[in-house]
Scaffold this active site. Structure first.
Site, PDB file in Angstrom:
ATOM      1  N   ASP A 126       0.849  -1.187   0.000  1.00 15.98           N
ATOM      2  CA  ASP A 126       0.000   0.000   0.000  1.00 15.98           C
ATOM      3  C   ASP A 126       0.887   1.240   0.000  1.00 15.98           C
ATOM      4  O   ASP A 126       2.095   1.148   0.201  1.00 15.98           O
ATOM      5  CB  ASP A 126      -1.033  -0.003   1.133  1.00 15.98           C
ATOM      6  CG  ASP A 126      -0.434  -0.027   2.527  1.00 15.98           C
ATOM      7  OD1 ASP A 126       0.786  -0.210   2.651  1.00 15.98           O
ATOM      8  OD2 ASP A 126      -1.198   0.132   3.496  1.00 15.98           O
ATOM      9  N   PRO A 127       0.314   2.417  -0.262  1.00 14.33           N
ATOM     10  CA  PRO A 127       1.138   3.617  -0.415  1.00 14.33           C
ATOM     11  C   PRO A 127       1.863   3.996   0.878  1.00 14.33           C
ATOM     12  O   PRO A 127       1.451   3.629   1.984  1.00 14.33           O
ATOM     13  CB  PRO A 127       0.117   4.702  -0.795  1.00 14.33           C
ATOM     14  CG  PRO A 127      -1.081   3.966  -1.305  1.00 14.33           C
ATOM     15  CD  PRO A 127      -1.111   2.685  -0.537  1.00 14.33           C
TER      16      PRO A 127
END
Length: 219
Positions: A61-62
């Site tokens: 995920d970011p």
């Protein structure tokens, strides 16, 4: 099938996808800080056209720190400190690719523009809360991205680092593509086999063998 619209247009009409967008929108409206900014969530697709993808590097995920995430896995904007995992990627490149020297920035846009799809499997995150959007449904969408590339393109290189990314190998036909696996470049695991994996030179050798221009990894 030539464009992301061809590959994903139907998927984006699915109720679950609209629910993801609505959930993220509602969190932003409620004052929750979400990364990356709304305009950057789909940058990976904007910068790397479907018919120009040569390699796929999967992230999870970011980044969840201020100013870091801009829609490309592992990449940060110019002027932001290079995160530890990306620094380890650079260290591997330095030993794997002749003439590569570690840059002063962590922006991987130049790779994306050459056909390296830098794809996080979850496309948004709450500030300061890793994996906070892991259950929103993004993976259903990004699994479709991987499946469509694997089905409708030939001779792509998929770099799967760490156990989480390697689970996605089941979506890819290894007869038609090169699947490269290694431990994650995180400081916790890089010394268990990410260093020395030589994925970047292997990718270029594979592309060249199939008449595809290799990637200039230098930044």
């Amino acid at each position: 099938m030539d464009t992301w619209h061809d590959a994903l247009g139907g998927e984006k009409q699915q109720p679950y996808f609209q629910e993801i967008l609505n959930a993220v929108r509602q969190e932003r409206l409620s004052g929750q800080i979400i990364y990356p900014p709304a305009a950057d969530v789909f940058n990976a697709f904007r910068l790397t056209a479907f018919d120009r993808v040569k390699a796929v590097i999967l992230g999870q995920d970011p980044y969840h720190g201020a100013g870091q995430a801009h829609g490309l896995a592992f990449s940060v904007r110019q002027g932001i400190r290079i995160p530890p995992s990306l620094l380890n990627i650079y260290k591997e490149l330095e030993t794997d690719i002749e003439g590569f020297s570690i840059p002063a920035h962590g922006c991987l846009t130049a790779w994306a523009e050459q056909g390296v799809l830098l794809l996080n499997t979850v496309l948004t995150v709450r500030a300061g809360q890793a994996h906070s959007h892991a259950l929103l449904g993004w993976e259903r969408f990004t699994d479709t991205v991987i499946r469509q590339l694997a089905t409708h393109r030939k001779h792509l290189v998929f770099m799967l680092w760490g156990g989480y990314a390697q689970q996605k190998g089941r979506l890819i036909d290894s007869q038609n593509h090169l699947i490269l696996t290694a431990p994650h470049p995180s400081p916790l695991s890089a010394y268990r086999g990410f260093f020395g994996c030589r994925h970047f030179s292997q990718a270029n050798s594979y592309l060249s063998r199939h008449g595809i221009d290799p990637i200039n990894w230098k930044l």
